[in-house]
Design an enzyme around this catalytic site. Sequence first.
Site, PDB file in Angstrom:
ATOM      1  N   ARG A 270       6.508  -7.902   4.526  1.00 16.88           N
ATOM      2  CA  ARG A 270       7.590  -8.362   3.654  1.00 16.88           C
ATOM      3  C   ARG A 270       8.577  -9.199   4.449  1.00 16.88           C
ATOM      4  NH1 ARG A 270       8.781  -2.827   0.125  1.00 16.88           N
ATOM      5  NH2 ARG A 270       6.598  -2.508  -0.503  1.00 16.88           N
ATOM      6  N   ARG A 285      13.910  -1.215   8.071  1.00 13.27           N
ATOM      7  CA  ARG A 285      13.557  -2.385   7.253  1.00 13.27           C
ATOM      8  C   ARG A 285      12.808  -3.392   8.130  1.00 13.27           C
ATOM      9  NH1 ARG A 285      15.578  -3.429   2.311  1.00 13.27           N
ATOM     10  NH2 ARG A 285      17.266  -1.944   2.644  1.00 13.27           N
ATOM     11  N   GLU A 357      15.430   6.321   1.046  1.00 10.82           N
ATOM     12  CA  GLU A 357      14.216   6.264   0.235  1.00 10.82           C
ATOM     13  C   GLU A 357      12.989   6.249   1.136  1.00 10.82           C
ATOM     14  OE1 GLU A 357      11.299   3.132  -1.486  1.00 10.82           O
ATOM     15  OE2 GLU A 357      13.394   2.474  -1.515  1.00 10.82           O
ATOM     16  N   SER A 360       9.008   5.309  -3.703  1.00 13.27           N
ATOM     17  CA  SER A 360       9.400   5.029  -5.085  1.00 13.27           C
ATOM     18  C   SER A 360       8.171   5.232  -5.948  1.00 13.27           C
ATOM     19  CB  SER A 360       9.907   3.585  -5.239  1.00 13.27           C
ATOM     20  OG  SER A 360      11.227   3.463  -4.788  1.00 13.27           O
ATOM     21  N   ARG A 399       8.772   5.318   7.830  1.00 14.05           N
ATOM     22  CA  ARG A 399       9.952   6.109   7.470  1.00 14.05           C
ATOM     23  C   ARG A 399       9.684   7.605   7.617  1.00 14.05           C
ATOM     24  NH1 ARG A 399      13.683   3.024   2.973  1.00 14.05           N
ATOM     25  NH2 ARG A 399      13.579   0.992   3.980  1.00 14.05           N
TER      26      ARG A 399
END
Length: 433
Positions: A270, A285, A357, A360, A399
């Site tokens: 990403r 990130r 998070e 999701s 994560r």
Amino acid sequence: MLDPRYVAEHLDEVRAALALRSPAAAASLGDDFASTVSARRSNIQELERWQAERNAANDAMARLDKKSPEFAQKRDELKALSTRIKEAEQVVSELEKRMTEQLSVVPNLPDPSVPVGAGEEGNVVVRTWGEKPTFSFAPKSHWDIGTALGLLDFERAAKLSGARFTVLMGAAARLERALISFMLDLHTREQGYLEVLPPFLVKDTALFGTGNLPKFAEDLFKTQKSDPERAYDLYLIPTAEVPVTNLHADEILDGASLPIAYTAYTPCFRSEAGSHGRDVRGLIRQHQFDKVELVRFSAPEDSARQHEMLTAHAEEVLKRLGLHYRVSALCTGDLGFGSQKTYDLEVWLPGQGVYREISSCSNFGDFQARRAQIRYRPEPKAKPRLVHTMNGSALAVGRTVIAILEQYQQADGTVVVPEPLRAFMGCEVLRGR
């Protein structure tokens, strides 16, 4: 994508639902779309009138002598009508194409059960699991723990690839592999998922199917087209959701086969467009990270139950690892573009004093299926219907590494290995390289 005909017939209702997301979401269905709908409606009415005239001319011709002047006149009229009809059909087709293009950047409608809110502050915590770990010392952030143990090398990664990349060294690299194996084994052996290993490069059609294109092109890494004979571009996948969901693009599934459940490990890529300055430290990130994904396809009437099941399957990973977390129902203003309902699993990071998070779990309804044309027959010879799709991370591996380093850290700087991973790791404590 939303159903163009439904939107056309319920425009005010759809705009009101989009307004629950944000003013921008409601504005995405603007006056241009209303004008296109109006033009399509008037052209269809005109087309139907000409089609009725053509039918009447055909009936009249059938009663005439083929050698008569009247027959020749009707034949000429019919040719003119046929030309008009073809032109009108082309206009209607172009208007419908325009409607589809306009709707391609319009988000999904929130499920009625989603809490209404403007942003992250409107999310609702629905449950928590476990207790926050307590320490006799000030807990450190994962970047300090990993650097001190020689497990995370940010400087060499920057030398190789620039910002937002990390080299995992020794036990950290082994921990990453252990987590991937642990997650896949749980999902396949106990939860009934079929493991797939998809391509990590996909066509733009696949990204359109899941809603990443055209709206989020800036978030993607697009490859250079080295083969001039290739008619399409290839993109690095942002998540396994893209190739796995599109496994059934342009297919009609047997209703008896539903639900279908897949799990896949992939690296994810990403560009993080628009996130400059946010979460720049550590592994939070990154431009490249590993993830294990869950994807389910179901009949519409079973959709809500399947979504809850998928969420529970993702939660089970955290429970087995003994990581304290909470589950939040995202409000209307915090939903992702294609989601109609999302639960975020948020793991506690004591070194930073925040929940983050880690997964999701989203139900997309028929939004993705309409874009990718994924349908099923409820029974043999029945009219095909759109499936419902849902997916969730189970889990974002990087994560999870973060959560283990921070929740299982010890006063001497070492990190306890969660019991389910010890057979993979061959040790009980991370002491560095």
